[in-house]
Design a protein around this motif. Structure first.
Motif, PDB file in Angstrom:
ATOM      1  N   HIS A   9       0.774  -1.135   0.149  1.00  9.88           N
ATOM      2  CA  HIS A   9      -0.102   0.017   0.147  1.00  9.88           C
ATOM      3  C   HIS A   9       0.797   1.318   0.284  1.00  9.88           C
ATOM      4  N   GLU A  96      -7.784  -4.317  -3.677  1.00 10.22           N
ATOM      5  CA  GLU A  96      -7.853  -5.481  -2.771  1.00 10.22           C
ATOM      6  C   GLU A  96      -9.278  -5.697  -2.504  1.00 10.22           C
ATOM      7  N   HIS A 155      -3.676 -12.934  -0.892  1.00  9.45           N
ATOM      8  CA  HIS A 155      -2.636 -12.182  -0.377  1.00  9.45           C
ATOM      9  C   HIS A 155      -2.473 -12.497   0.990  1.00  9.45           C
ATOM     10  N   ASP A 205       3.004  -6.405   1.891  1.00  5.43           N
ATOM     11  CA  ASP A 205       1.702  -5.523   2.587  1.00  5.43           C
ATOM     12  C   ASP A 205       2.016  -4.226   3.195  1.00  5.43           C
TER      13      ASP A 205
END
Ligand SMILES: [Zn+2]
Length: 256
Positions: A9, A96, A155, A205
């Motif tokens: 992100h 996502e 994920h 992540d």
């Protein structure tokens, strides 16, 4: 070593102060591309603007289960908005998106929004970046029902090798992240040691999911080589083997 972070992100405010220097550290560490999944409609435009500034960053767009509660419109409107944004912009995936069994938003509400994204993945022929926490049964049922033809990635997978194999049979890769650096994550470590290397992509992540020894700190995509090294140790192969194959898996999955 040449690596791709398949899930970071990098658009989050946690990187606003030093994004350029973190990216420099990434390049020095061999992280050559980053996939940045979108999480909620009000943030999509900033993400699209960000990836336009650097060709090695790739956007996905979706509605993350944590942001389902804050969205005022229904699943049908979200689907229309998402379709319009995906058609107007170069995106590598939908996500996502998914289900989270550990949050207050009822699963039926999350599922409505996720189903809209599953349908869109099929009509637009895009892979899915899936968040599945404490809901593997429900998730497997949904994926079996929809059979998304471009597949995708589960994920930050954490779970048994049996569950991982079910996802892989449905065309879903498994994202190996910081979890595998923790000694206590024995089941997940066993799963990533046993799966075919062709089924695995690497991810941080970041800024979430700090690696073992860095709890409470901001995670960074520049930490990806340590995840590659851990996976290589678990599998008894060279880190180059892990880097080459997972990079190729990520390129194929997202048509990079
Ligand atoms: Zn994420």
């Amino acid at each position: 070593m040449r690596l791709i972070d398949s899930h970071c992100h990098f658009d989050f405010a946690a990187f606003d102060k030093d994004r350029a220097s973190v990216w420099r550290q990434c390049r020095e560490a061999g992280v050559e591309r980053i996939i940045i999944p979108g999480v909620s409609p009000p943030r999509w435009q900033a993400l699209l603007d960000l990836v336009r500034s650097e060709p090695a960053w790739h956007a996905a767009l979706g509605v993350h289960p944590w942001w389902v509660a804050e969205s005022k419109c229904g699943a049908a409107q979200l689907q229309r908005d998402l379709a319009a944004s995906l058609e107007a912009n170069a995106c590598v995936a939908i996500g996502e998106c998914g289900l989270d069994g550990a949050i207050a938003t009822p699963l039926e509400k999350q599922e409505e929004v996720f189903r809209a994204q599953l349908a869109l993945a099929e009509s637009l022929q895009l892979p899915l970046i899936v968040h599945a926490r404490r809901c593997h049964n429900e998730m497997l049922h949904l994926l079996q029902a929809y059979r998304p033809s471009r597949g995708g990635v589960i994920h930050a997978f954490s779970g048994s090798v049996e569950i991982a194999r079910e996802y892989w049979k449905l065309g879903f890769s498994l994202g190996a992240g910081g979890t595998i650096t923790y000694d206590r994550a024995a089941k997940t470590r066993r799963a990533f040691a046993a799966l075919p290397l062709e089924a695995i992509v690497l991810e941080t992540d970041a800024p979430d999911m700090p690696l073992q020894g860095h709890q409470g700190q901001r995670n960074s995509p520049a930490c990806l080589p340590r995840i590659a090294r851990t996976l290589a140790e678990l599998r008894g192969v060279s880190v180059e083997t892990v880097a080459d194959q997972t990079r190729r898996n990520t390129e194929a999955l997202f048509s990079l």
